[in-house]
Design a protein around this motif. Structure first.
Motif, mmCIF file in Angstrom:
data_model
loop_
_atom_site.group_PDB
_atom_site.id
_atom_site.type_symbol
_atom_site.label_atom_id
_atom_site.label_comp_id
_atom_site.label_asym_id
_atom_site.label_seq_id
_atom_site.Cartn_x
_atom_site.Cartn_y
_atom_site.Cartn_z
ATOM 1 N N ILE A 41 -2.017 -0.245 6.263
ATOM 2 C CA ILE A 41 -1.978 -0.383 4.801
ATOM 3 C C ILE A 41 -0.830 0.443 4.223
ATOM 4 O O ILE A 41 -0.123 -0.006 3.310
ATOM 5 N N LEU A 42 -0.623 1.648 4.770
ATOM 6 C CA LEU A 42 0.467 2.484 4.269
ATOM 7 C C LEU A 42 1.831 1.847 4.521
ATOM 8 O O LEU A 42 2.767 2.044 3.746
ATOM 9 N N GLU A 43 1.948 1.081 5.618
ATOM 10 C CA GLU A 43 3.208 0.371 5.858
ATOM 11 C C GLU A 43 3.475 -0.632 4.743
ATOM 12 O O GLU A 43 4.610 -0.850 4.336
ATOM 13 N N GLY A 82 3.813 -0.169 -0.700
ATOM 14 C CA GLY A 82 4.618 -0.517 -1.870
ATOM 15 C C GLY A 82 4.318 -1.911 -2.359
ATOM 16 O O GLY A 82 4.113 -2.153 -3.567
ATOM 17 N N SER A 83 4.246 -2.858 -1.427
ATOM 18 C CA SER A 83 3.962 -4.245 -1.784
ATOM 19 C C SER A 83 2.560 -4.399 -2.341
ATOM 20 O O SER A 83 2.334 -5.102 -3.330
ATOM 21 N N LEU A 84 1.576 -3.719 -1.710
ATOM 22 C CA LEU A 84 0.191 -3.841 -2.154
ATOM 23 C C LEU A 84 -0.018 -3.234 -3.539
ATOM 24 O O LEU A 84 -0.711 -3.812 -4.388
ATOM 25 N N CYS A 85 0.577 -2.085 -3.781
ATOM 26 C CA CYS A 85 0.468 -1.455 -5.107
ATOM 27 C C CYS A 85 1.111 -2.322 -6.175
ATOM 28 O O CYS A 85 0.558 -2.501 -7.273
ATOM 29 N N GLU A 105 -2.879 -8.481 7.646
ATOM 30 C CA GLU A 105 -2.192 -8.281 6.377
ATOM 31 C C GLU A 105 -2.757 -9.186 5.289
ATOM 32 O O GLU A 105 -2.862 -8.797 4.125
ATOM 33 N N ALA A 106 -3.155 -10.409 5.655
ATOM 34 C CA ALA A 106 -3.693 -11.352 4.667
ATOM 35 C C ALA A 106 -4.964 -10.801 4.024
ATOM 36 O O ALA A 106 -5.199 -10.991 2.820
ATOM 37 N N PHE A 145 -4.305 5.241 -2.918
ATOM 38 C CA PHE A 145 -4.523 3.797 -2.991
ATOM 39 C C PHE A 145 -4.935 3.262 -1.618
ATOM 40 O O PHE A 145 -5.876 2.470 -1.495
ATOM 41 N N ALA A 146 -4.231 3.706 -0.562
ATOM 42 C CA ALA A 146 -4.502 3.216 0.788
ATOM 43 C C ALA A 146 -5.885 3.638 1.258
ATOM 44 O O ALA A 146 -6.601 2.858 1.898
ATOM 45 N N VAL A 147 -6.271 4.884 0.953
ATOM 46 C CA VAL A 147 -7.590 5.375 1.365
ATOM 47 C C VAL A 147 -8.693 4.519 0.749
ATOM 48 O O VAL A 147 -9.657 4.116 1.422
#
Length: 693
Positions: free
Chosen positions: A167-169, A172-175, A198-199, A332-334
């Motif tokens: 998720i940390l990778e 940026g995209s997820l946020c 990822e999906a 956010f990732a946590v």
């Protein structure tokens, strides 16, 4: 300003660590540094895919490749994808003047959100590889600077750490997508991507905007249909997914029609394109509604293509490039890990099984090939040998000097010349290409320098311009320059020295400003040593020399070139054909004495001769080993037509000899040849001696 490691740059000096080619990864700390014992590295997906593709998913080779990249640069920075990765580990030592973040101390387990492309790294050993998550467990250390983003991590262990790092990778995209969707009225989101891991992240983000009210549609290329158990995938997604489609993304309009029919012609409000298969960006812009949004994670390729496609459709679409670092990314990732953990746990078992399947390896090889392909103008390549050569070409192009291009016949010397001219200050000026081997010795002077009217019998009344006059202020390419006579070489030297010449039959000097680039398939230095080329001309031309390696020395290029040629012929003849993975392996294993020219000819012949739309290993083997297969069988009509009675024993002996000879040529060793013919090695060895092979 916080320290960011300038003292660690080895070459080139004056760069910052992330742009430097090589760093100092010595263990002893310098001022304002911290050392972490690394235990897990999460690779950026394109970086890991490229490495696995080159290594054909052989774990031993993957480990060797990663260690080679790190040892060459003392950091994890893949030069072919310009990407890196993140890591976790335990703080080992902190220099006294390091401005440490509050709450961190020696012995803490931490996550580093600064890419390893900018940090000195040493890997002692890689203990395991997780193909699905693009991660490795290892022993080693990384040197961190005050500018590095570190977060204390005690909440996750085992698979949960893998989930967090993946998720940390994507953080940026997820946020970014999370923030964008908050401001939209979304009822249908469509996610295009090859990997269910990822999906799931993006499906969860969309679901959280309006739980139970947003339809999440997952679209995957049909090549993955056999890799994942659809029922398990549906169970893993649960309420996060409404429907899943397997489509042929390489045929985007067919894929669009399938989606349109399946969705009752209702378009999506937002499309997230995680895929880099050519055609995915077309599907994304077709299936999104007017005034909808398409988000891209592959900024270099899909984003730019998407803009053009939407314009051609006359559709108003908001295009969003998902990228960048977010300040609150760790928190956010946590939170996201805790939300998707149940979904990922369900996937884990089936993904572990998939990773062991040969079909998965083969399909991934084919997928990754596309990730690794690079292109400069129309020069397609994957090999680091080619990459280094092209970097030299682009550098040389900007200097207005003479150049020698050397390489075997068929390696692409003219392509290299085109690249030099197109990237030179003379790119908009005349470009004249000459094959010196085709010029008759008696006509060479008039061809190069032209002639005045009436200079000799048969001359044109108006006279004629020579190559130098035609190329004035531009570039003159002299291919196979070594074929020119010594007399003509002398005259060519004079032009290069004085920038003047006389036309045949002329009395006034002509001034010329030409950049001369020459090529030869035999090293000019060898011709000089043999007395076939003037040494003074050689040194006049040899301001810079570009060596184009033969195809056998850059095998990584074979696959991308073959697929490019096949795509070109598919467009030309209107029938789309592809290579099987076995066919690509067969092409890559051949030695290509005729280099790229032979490869293109072979692909053309395969396209025409193969009746099926997929060209398989056997078709390639039969074509490139024609000379071997000629020995396979005895032609009874030719060899025994003059005999009234045939001798069965003689025929059988001749047939056996040809088969033994064929097996030796194909398999190289007696052991392999014996296995190929399904006979004991000792039997094969006796027959080999019998026929004196």
């Amino acid at each position: 300003m916080k320290g960011f490691g300038l003292d660690r740059v080895i070459e080139p000096k004056g760069n910052v660590p992330v742009t430097a080619w090589k760093l100092d990864n010595s263990k002893k700390l310098k001022s304002k540094e911290l050392r972490i014992a690394v235990d897990l590295i999460d690779f950026e997906r394109g970086n890991f895919n490229q490495i696995c593709s080159i290594c054909q998913y052989d774990e031993t080779k993957i480990k060797e490749r990663i260690l080679k990249i790190v040892n060459e640069r003392n950091k994890l920075h893949n030069p072919y994808t310009e990407s890196s990765g993140l890591f976790t580990g335990i703080i080992e030592e902190i220099s006294p003047d390091f401005e440490i973040q509050e709450g961190l101390c020696v012995g803490d387990q931490v996550v580093c959100l600064t890419p390893l492309a900018g940090l000195p790294l040493y890997i002692e050993e890689i203990t395991s590889i997780d193909i699905n998550y693009a991660q490795i467990e290892c022993k080693g250390y990384a040197i961190c600077f005050e500018s590095v983003q570190l977060f204390k991590q005690n909440d996750f262990v085992g698979n949960d750490v893998k989930y967090l790092m993946k998720i940390l990778e994507e953080e940026g995209s997820l946020c970014n997508i999370s923030e964008e969707l908050k401001h939209m009225n979304v009822s249908k989101a469509l996610i295009i991507g090859p990997n269910p891991i990822e999906a799931i992240f993006y499906a969860r983000i969309a679901y959280d905007i309006a739980p139970g009210k947003i339809e999440n549609i997952i679209v995957t290329d049909k090549s993955y249909a056999k890799l994942y158990d659809t029922d398990v995938v549906k169970k893993a997604f649960g309420d996060l997914m409404t429907r899943i489609y397997f489509v042929d993304l390489s045929m985007p309009m067919d894929a669009f029609s399938q989606l349109l029919e399946g969705e009752n012609r209702k378009l999506a409000d937002v499309v997230v394109n995680l895929e880099n298969i050519k055609g995915s960006e077309t599907v994304a812009n077709c299936i999104v509604k007017d005034s909808g949004m398409v988000c891209y994670t592959d900024i270099n390729n899909s984003y730019a293509q998407g803009l053009l496609i939407a314009d051609c459709f006359g559709k108003q679409v908001d295009h969003y490039a998902l990228d960048g670092y977010e300040k609150d990314a760790y928190e956010f990732a946590v939170k996201l890990v805790n939300k998707v953990k149940p979904n990922l746990d369900i996937l884990s078992e089936t993904l572990n099984k998939v990773a062991m399947q040969k079909s998965f390896v083969n399909m991934k090889n084919h997928e990754i090939t596309r990730d690794a392909v690079q292109k400069i103008d129309d020069f397609i390549y994957m090999s680091p040998v080619t990459k280094n050569m092209l970097e030299e070409v682009i550098n040389v192009a900007k200097y207005d000097c003479n150049v020698i291009i050397q390489g075997e016949t068929g390696v692409g010397k003219e392509k290299v010349f085109d690249l030099i001219h197109q990237n030179s200050p003379r790119s908009g000026k005349p470009c004249i290409k000459i094959n010196c081997a085709t010029i008759h010795e008696n006509l060479a002077e008039s061809e190069f320098f032209g002639y005045e009217k009436g200079s000799f019998t048969g001359a044109q009344e108006s006279g004629k311009k020579g190559y130098f006059e035609l190329a004035n202020n531009g570039t003159l390419f002299l291919d196979e320059i070594g074929s020119l006579s010594l007399s003509m070489q002398s005259k060519l030297l004079r032009v290069l020295q004085e920038s003047t010449y006389y036309k045949v039959g002329g009395v006034e000097p002509k001034h010329v400003n030409v950049r001369v680039i020459c090529a030869n398939n035999i090293p000019l230095k060898k011709l000089v040593n043999d007395g076939a080329f003037r040494e003074d001309l050689y040194y006049r031309l040899n301001i810079c020399m570009i060596n184009v390696a033969p195809l056998r020395m850059r095998k990584e290029d074979i696959v991308c070139l073959a697929e490019s040629f096949l795509e070109s012929y598919s467009k030309k003849y209107g029938i789309n054909k592809t290579f099987s993975n076995g066919a690509l392996e067969e092409l890559q294993g051949y030695h290509w004495p005729g280099n790229v020219r032979e490869l293109e000819n072979t692909v053309h012949r395969l396209y025409i001769s193969e009746k099926e739309n997929e060209i398989d290993r056997m078709a390639v083997d039969m074509l490139i080993n024609e000379s071997i297969y000629e020995f396979e069988t005895v032609d009874i009509r030719k060899e025994f037509s003059s005999e009234e009675n045939m001798d069965l024993n003689s025929i059988m002996d001749k047939q056996e000899k040809k088969l033994i000879e064929f097996a030796l040529k194909k398999c190289k060793t007696t052991r392999a040849a014996a296995e190929f013919l399904n006979i004991p090695q000792a039997t094969f060895a006796r027959k080999k001696l019998k026929y004196n092979l």
